[in-house]
Design an enzyme around this catalytic site. Structure first.
Site, mmCIF file in Angstrom:
data_model
loop_
_atom_site.group_PDB
_atom_site.id
_atom_site.type_symbol
_atom_site.label_atom_id
_atom_site.label_comp_id
_atom_site.label_asym_id
_atom_site.label_seq_id
_atom_site.Cartn_x
_atom_site.Cartn_y
_atom_site.Cartn_z
ATOM 1 N N SER A 1 -9.688 1.548 3.354
ATOM 2 C CA SER A 1 -8.880 2.375 2.480
ATOM 3 C C SER A 1 -7.886 1.580 1.633
ATOM 4 C CB SER A 1 -8.130 3.411 3.315
ATOM 5 O OG SER A 1 -7.217 2.760 4.182
ATOM 6 N N SER B 1 -9.685 -1.038 7.399
ATOM 7 C CA SER B 1 -9.165 -0.873 6.033
ATOM 8 C C SER B 1 -8.494 -2.089 5.414
ATOM 9 C CB SER B 1 -8.192 0.293 5.980
ATOM 10 O OG SER B 1 -8.910 1.484 5.958
ATOM 11 N N LYS C 1 0.846 -1.200 0.000
ATOM 12 C CA LYS C 1 0.000 0.000 0.000
ATOM 13 C C LYS C 1 0.879 1.247 0.000
ATOM 14 C CE LYS C 1 -3.822 1.903 2.837
ATOM 15 N NZ LYS C 1 -4.675 1.629 4.018
HETATM 16 N N1 GLN Z 1 -12.796 3.464 6.844
HETATM 17 C C1 GLN Z 1 -12.231 3.834 8.101
HETATM 18 C C2 GLN Z 1 -11.923 5.310 8.099
HETATM 19 O O1 GLN Z 1 -12.254 5.937 7.160
HETATM 20 C C3 GLN Z 1 -11.028 3.027 8.391
HETATM 21 C C4 GLN Z 1 -9.812 3.499 7.717
HETATM 22 C C5 GLN Z 1 -8.631 2.651 7.981
HETATM 23 O O2 GLN Z 1 -8.733 1.582 8.593
HETATM 24 N N2 GLN Z 1 -7.481 3.151 7.562
HETATM 25 O O3 GLN Z 1 -11.358 5.842 8.997
#
Ligand code: GLN
Length: 470
Positions: free
Chosen positions: A150, A174, A75
């Site tokens: 994400s 994420s 990532k």
């Molecule tokens: N979707 C969650 C957020 O927007 C989790 C993001 C993540 O785990 N990096 O914060």
């Protein structure tokens, strides 16, 4: 040539049944063929082929690492020396890493091949991969839908066979949520098991690094390799390695808890039915399944968004246009330069989080929001401590719905935040969570099951996953 796991791939290379160089070229071709998915921000094709040549020789001579020849995508929030690191943000568009993240270095030390850096929501903030300066990622199973976020690019890359394994990060879901949307395995490890050194900080007391793969053995192997105490991350700890390969029957006697709060309103019926059906099968196999309660569940999302935005507002203060990254060219004073660089460099969602975080930390609201949320975090953790004194693992849906359409929630942040309703708790409590792909919905979309265990008990997740293989 098909192979079931990296260990099997290594042995097929040794038997001359697979050429590693051809294998890497096939991945590069597929990356090209499925360019429209937008899964990668950067592909390191020549480098990957050159490494394949060296590693193929190592494998043949028997002097190779445990991930030899594994083609891995990382990532684009993880540092890899002399390679770009953008966090899918304009503010870091020209930034190059000066060092390598510990987790990435550990992969390289075991002879993995890093094929590229994957697209994600900007600074890992999002649930759909639509918040990226590189544009959205498409779900490889249905290109009109989001891959989740994400770590959407990392999940899409594995699901579309663009690499063997990928690394993502999980602050509130994420890894698990995109794994569920794309129909693959994704593990959020125990907080502290994997060093965060070289991971661009979003919410430091929540952030974790973990693997995506199409099989549970590769998940366990990768976890063993990236784990460990690192003096560059004071929250990292030494931990027992997971037994590998994972033994079938390792978990015959474990007790499974189903938290009633995770099966209520808002959960798609098809997902509920498929998990209940699976529970029936596990009972027939002799597992004890019982209903449990995690009464603080209704506060998860609020607590998560107060604490993570607070931490993010502090972590992201470093992008000021002065030290590194994007600098606005139009400003005439220092103050203006800070404001313009951040205004032009950050996307809308990141700005929303910085504003929310600054607000909950401001002196008038600190006690009402930040301090209170810290107390609630403790109660959420205690809910899990109590539950794990009765059951060994907790099974829940990973997401309330299957992958949604691109654009469906992008104008409604609250709806978007609610897609993390079942995943944020593991980060609040610091426990590990695994997504297992269990079925396809009638629309052909993957359905994910989440298994949670107590801190450092990943082995139970893997053992149970072996029992649930379809
Ligand atoms: N979707 C969650 C957020 O927007 C989790 C993001 C993540 O785990 N990096 O914060």
């Amino acid at each position: 040539m098909e192979y079931r796991s990296i260990t099997e791939k290594i042995s097929l290379i040794q038997q001359n049944k697979i050429s590693l160089i051809e294998n890497v070229k096939q991945f590069l071709n597929r990356i090209d063929e499925r360019k429209n998915l937008n899964a990668f921000n950067f592909v390191f094709g020549d480098e990957a082929i050159n490494s394949a040549k060296v590693i193929e020789q190592k494998i043949k001579s028997g002097k190779h690492g445990r991930l030899a020849g594994a083609v891995i995508a990382i990532k684009d929030v993880l540092a890899y020396k002399n390679h770009p690191l953008t966090c899918s943000s304009k503010i870091l568009e020209d930034f190059t890493s000066l060092y390598t993240a510990t987790a990435v270095q550990k992969l390289l030390d075991e002879d993995a091949i890093i094929i590229g850096k994957t697209n994600c929501d900007e600074f890992a903030m999002g649930s759909s991969n639509e918040n990226s300066a590189f544009g959205p990622v498409l779900n490889p199973i249905d290109e009109s839908r989001v891959p989740g976020g994400s770590s959407g690019g990392s999940a899409a890359a594995v699901a579309a066979n663009l690499c063997d394994i990928s690394l993502g990060t999980d602050t509130g879901g994420s890894i698990r949520q995109p794994a569920a949307f794309c129909g693959i395995y994704g593990l959020k490890p125990t907080y502290g098991r994997v060093s965060r050194f070289g991971l661009t900080a979003f919410a430091s007391s929540f952030d974790t690094i973990g693997p995506f793969a199409k099989n549970i053995d590769d998940i366990a192997l990768t976890l063993n390799i990236i784990s460990g105490r690192d003096e560059n991350d004071s929250t990292s700890v030494e931990s027992e390695p997971i037994k590998y390969p994972i033994e079938n029957n390792a978990v015959k006697k474990i007790k499974i808890g189903l938290p009633k709060e995770y099966f209520g309103e808002g959960l798609d019926n098809e997902i509920r039915d498929s998990i209940y059906f699976l529970m029936g099968t596990l009972k027939l196999k002799g597992f004890e399944v019982e209903e449990i309660s995690l009464p603080m569940t209704e506060y998860n999302i609020a607590t998560y968004y107060i604490l993570t935005t607070a931490e993010a507002s502090s972590n992201l203060a470093r992008y000021d246009g002065a030290r590194y990254g994007y600098r606005s060219k139009n400003s005439s004073t220092l103050e203006e330069m800070y404001v313009d660089s951040r205004t032009e460099g950050f996307g809308d969602e990141v700005k929303r989080r910085i504003m929310l975080g600054t607000y909950v930390l401001s002196s008038g609201y600190f006690d009402a929001y930040y301090r209170k949320a810290q107390k609630v975090r403790r109660l959420i953790k205690e809910d899990f401590d109590k539950a794990f004194s009765v059951v060994d693992v907790i099974l829940t849906p990973t997401t309330p719905t299957a992958a949604f359409k691109i654009g469906e929630k992008s104008n409604d942040p609250l709806q978007m935040y609610l897609s993390d309703i079942y995943t944020t708790s593991a980060n609040l409590a610091g426990i590990p969570g695994l997504n297992i792909p269990i079925e396809k919905s009638k629309d052909g979309l993957p359905i994910g099951l989440q298994i949670l265990a107590n801190r450092f008990e990943e082995e139970k997740l893997f053992g149970l996953a072996k029992e649930i293989i379809f």
